[in-house]
Scaffold this active site. Structure first.
Site, PDB file in Angstrom:
ATOM      1  N   ASP A  33       0.867  -1.165   0.000  1.00 38.26           N
ATOM      2  CA  ASP A  33       0.000   0.000   0.000  1.00 38.26           C
ATOM      3  C   ASP A  33       0.909   1.221   0.000  1.00 38.26           C
ATOM      4  OD1 ASP A  33      -2.161   1.712   0.203  1.00 38.26           O
ATOM      5  OD2 ASP A  33      -2.172   1.632   2.387  1.00 38.26           O
ATOM      6  N   THR A  77       0.648   4.516   0.772  1.00 41.90           N
ATOM      7  CA  THR A  77       0.692   5.346   1.959  1.00 41.90           C
ATOM      8  C   THR A  77       1.079   4.501   3.167  1.00 41.90           C
ATOM      9  OG1 THR A  77      -1.046   6.730   1.052  1.00 41.90           O
ATOM     10  CG2 THR A  77      -0.606   6.948   3.402  1.00 41.90           C
ATOM     11  N   ASP A  82      -1.461  -0.325   6.553  1.00 41.89           N
ATOM     12  CA  ASP A  82      -1.626   0.259   7.884  1.00 41.89           C
ATOM     13  C   ASP A  82      -3.066   0.670   8.185  1.00 41.89           C
ATOM     14  OD1 ASP A  82      -1.801   2.330   6.100  1.00 41.89           O
ATOM     15  OD2 ASP A  82      -0.392   3.651   7.141  1.00 41.89           O
TER      16      ASP A  82
END
Length: 824
Positions: free
Chosen positions: A323, A325, A561
């Protein structure tokens, strides 16, 4: 010039709300009363869930205690205890040690993660009895009037009743990077974050009913990490279970025929000696120890291993899904540069001063905060009016005394359609930068309208902060043959530009906007193979992409996250969560990077390869012993002889040729890449090596019996509780000879599996030989193990063992898979 512009404050009165709660309608101006809170707490309508960050202690204990391995050895251990021969029950220690290792490691991981959750426990502002108070988020109750401010995480689901420039970042749930403006009547969901403005809403869904907890509940359903090593060991145990079922009556029958006149205790002891040898108890223990040591080593590097097999799992991974970010980027934007428009006749210093003045806003959004972090506030700028940023209009404005009005926002909104400046904006945006326009106008601010006569002053570029270790980490994966897939909810062009900045090759055909594809894993199988970067991906699509990779035969890891990553992390073969990520994400991940550093993953991969390589290296030791025991059982039955060994003899052989050296070999370096087929490679060497060892045992045993003249069985009793050993040492010479021959052959198996040889390995083997020798030459060792030898039986046994060692060398050299497994 008038007041600062903001959206109207909306108040919903109890008589308009329709009524909610346990007893009476909540007052949406004064909040709940203390009595109403108490009633809701008593009714269980609290923002608390029983979702743990890890498995419960009972589940950890049950998983590690109630295993097939423990059942087999436990049953044999009980039989030995019944006979009273405690010296032959040493193998039972393995039961306790193996279970304790698994329980201890998982419990420590549970405590660490739970402590992490406690340290990061959030708080929430609520209105109760007309007063604004701050309480732990877990104490919010249904209908609590919650106040949101910039930076808050929304603690429950509900509908806004008042707002003032409120904007919510929902990327944690949707992956969408842009903040969403919220007005009265708009729905908000738990797990999202306030990036601008303020607002109030009554909690309509808390605890298990909240949206974020429903996702977490689905994601948290425990799934055991797949381990080829553990699966192979379990498969071996499955086979061995059936072998024991067949061998048990055969062993009992043959030993009853051979030594039945000595009593049932002697039959059980001799029978158990063979059956214990069939169980690769050391292999199971070594696997747990190897995983544990790797987990401890990784913990020192701020990597929390929540499941032991996860260390091995990452070494098997051939695709890593990232991912953007939080993995490739830090997650924050930073001011990069400004580019004055020539027609504006402004210097770069003047533009930076104007930006610094704009950033000096008490209700600054994320973009203005990035400017404030990089640019100083000019002392001679006095703010008069402000129009707060709004995602719907995509710009903000402020007027300053004697300096006119400044406008700051999206170029595609503020520039005319035919403005040539758009070409430059497109060039900058293609590099992954966020481009904003600074405009100025002499007109005053009027309501929420764009000031008249605005002209472009400068282009301002901001960039996501790329993790400094991201490129090096990705290069490492590329060198190791691991493919990378970037799966993000952000704009595909932006994601691709970031990916290129960290060294990924992303041609146009390797970039996909996920809004143009579906969510069926079967339909995504072809797309996922040829695509490197996916943008605008929904949480469901992330999960589907991982499943598509798995259906194509890949072993996939997923890092993330946010809550929107949780389901994909759960379905991935290995889930890796950032330490500052959402609790739901950390709860389902097998690995947690406590400090959020992506650069730890190569260390995890290296540890996994070391574990796989070394466990495979020494698994051959254990399985060869199992095959030897089976051959000995069959041969004893055919020749109607006592089983050659007591359980204590095999404990000695296992300790010095397998258990102790295997422990140290498991610590050694091993950089061999993962190759499927662990079990097949082990069996191709261990089975013939075990057959050779079994033949060596019985040849030496028969030769010794013939040489010394074995006395009647009634004269050779095994010492048990309350009994004495016969003084006729000739009874023990055939077993002693078989033990020596087996040790010679087994030590050579250890030698070939220790290659390539190093000084520490030579010292290890030499020390094990010395320990074994002590059992034969010291009075204490001779008495405990019942060892006795004549010079003739000694040299005969060594000769038989040497022939066995030569056969082992031939097997090793003719099996290329063994040489590669040893790293040669």
């Amino acid at each position: 010039m008038g007041a600062i512009c903001h959206s109207d404050h909306v108040s919903v009165h109890p008589e308009d709300s329709g009524g909610v709660g346990v007893d009476t309608q909540a007052d949406l101006t004064r909040g709940l009363t203390a009595d109403q809170v108490a009633q809701r707490v008593a009714a269980g309508q609290v923002n608390h869930t029983d979702q743990a960050s890890s498995r419960s202690l009972w589940l950890i204990v049950k998983t590690n205690v109630f295993t097939r391995f423990n059942a087999i050895l436990g049953g044999l251990f009980v039989l030995i205890l019944i006979t009273g021969s405690l010296a032959d029950g040493l193998f039972g220690v393995v039961l306790v040690v193996n279970s304790a290792i698994g329980i201890g490691q998982e419990y420590l991981a549970k405590r660490k993660l739970d402590r992490l959750a406690l340290l990061n426990a959030p708080t929430t502002r609520v209105i109760r009895d007309g007063a604004l108070i701050e309480i732990p988020t877990g104490q919010v109750v249904l209908d609590d009037l919650i106040e949101l401010r910039t930076g808050d995480q929304v603690p429950a689901d509900g509908v806004m009743v008042s707002t003032s420039g409120l904007e919510i970042d929902e990327s944690n749930l949707t992956g969408e990077a842009d903040a969403i403006p919220k007005a009265a009547g708009d729905e908000v969901r738990s797990g999202t974050t306030v990036v601008a403005g303020t607002g109030r809403f009554p909690a309509a869904a808390v605890g298990h009913d909240a949206y974020i907890n429903k996702i977490a509940a689905e994601a948290k359903k425990f799934t055991k990490t797949r381990s080829e090593i553990q699966e192979s060991v379990n498969q071996l145990l499955k086979y061995i279970t059936w072998i024991i079922v067949i061998a048990l009556p055969l062993q009992l029958w043959s030993q009853w025929r051979a030594i039945g006149d000595q009593g049932w205790q002697q039959v059980v002891i001799r029978s158990t000696g063979g059956l214990v040898g069939l169980v690769p108890e050391g292999l199971v223990l070594l696997t747990s120890v190897a995983f544990l040591l790797a987990a401890v080593q990784l913990t020192r590097q701020q990597v929390l291993v929540q499941e032991l097999p996860a260390v091995e799992g990452l070494a098997r991974v051939d695709v890593v899904c990232l991912d953007k970010t939080g993995t490739l980027t830090v997650g924050d934007i930073a001011y990069e540069d400004c580019e004055p428009v020539p027609a504006a006749n402004l210097s770069a210093d003047e533009v930076r001063a104007a930006l610094g003045a704009l950033a000096d806003d008490p209700n600054a959004n994320g973009t203005l905060k990035a400017l404030a972090a990089a640019l100083p506030v000019p002392p001679d700028w006095q703010r008069e009016d402000t129009i707060a940023f709004n995602s719907a209009r995509k710009w903000s404005a402020a007027s300053f005394a004697g300096r006119g009005c400044l406008v700051f926002g999206a170029p595609d909104v503020l520039l005319a359609a035919d403005d040539p400046l758009r070409e430059r904006v497109a060039e900058l945006a293609a590099t992954g930068r966020r481009v904003l326009l600074l405009g100025r106008s002499p007109a005053a601010l009027q309501g929420q309208e764009l000031p008249a006569g605005m002209t472009p002053a400068a282009l301002v570029t901001l960039t996501e902060q790329v993790r400094p270790d991201a490129q090096e980490t990705l290069e490492y994966f590329a060198d190791q043959g691991v493919s990378i897939k970037v799966i993000s909810g952000d704009n595909p062009t932006t994601v691709a530009a970031i990916a290129r900045r960290v060294g990924l090759d992303v041609p146009p055909e390797a970039l996909v906007d996920a809004r143009t594809i579906g969510e069926d894993p079967e339909e995504l199988r072809e797309i996922v193979e040829r695509t490197t970067v996916f943008g605008r991906v929904s949480p469901e699509q992330k999960r589907a992409l991982v499943q598509a990779l798995q259906r194509n035969g890949h072993v996939a890891a997923m890092t993330g996250d946010g809550v929107n990553d949780a389901l994909a992390l759960k379905d991935a073969d290995i889930g890796v969560a950032m330490g500052n990520g959402a609790q739901a994400t950390k709860a389902v991940a097998q690995l947690v990077l406590l400090d959020g550093r992506f650069s730890h993953l190569p260390s995890v991969l290296a540890e996994g390869r070391r574990v796989i390589g070394n466990v495979e290296r020494v698994a051959n030791l254990f399985v060869a012993k199992n095959v030897m025991s089976l051959i000995a059982i069959i041969t004893a039955a055919l020749f109607t002889l006592p089983f050659p060994f007591l359980p204590r003899h095999l404990t000695l052989v296992s300790a010095v040729t397998i258990g102790i050296p295997a422990f140290f070999l498991a610590l050694g370096p091993n950089k061999r890449r993962y190759v499927p087929g662990f079990l097949k490679r082990v069996l191709r060497f261990a089975v013939p090596a075990g057959v050779v060892s079994g033949i060596v045992v019985f040849v030496s045993y028969l030769l010794a019996r013939a040489e010394v003249g074995a006395p009647p069985a009634s004269e050779c009793l095994v010492q048990t509780e309350g009994s004495k050993v016969t003084d006729n040492v000739v009874c023990w010479q055939p077993s002693t000879a078989a033990t020596i021959a087996l040790l010679f052959t087994a030590f050579w198996i250890l030698v070939v599996l220790s290659r390539p040889f190093r000084l520490w390995k030579a010292a290890l083997v030499a020390s094990m030989v010395a320990i074994a020798a002590l059992a034969f030459i010291t009075p204490l060792g001779q008495q405990f193990f019942n060892f006795s030898l004549t010079p003739t039986t000694l040299w005969t046994s060594l000769a038989v063992g040497a022939v066995g060692a030569l056969a082992i060398e031939i097997i090793y050299r003719t099996e290329p898979g063994m040489r590669s497994a040893a790293g040669i």
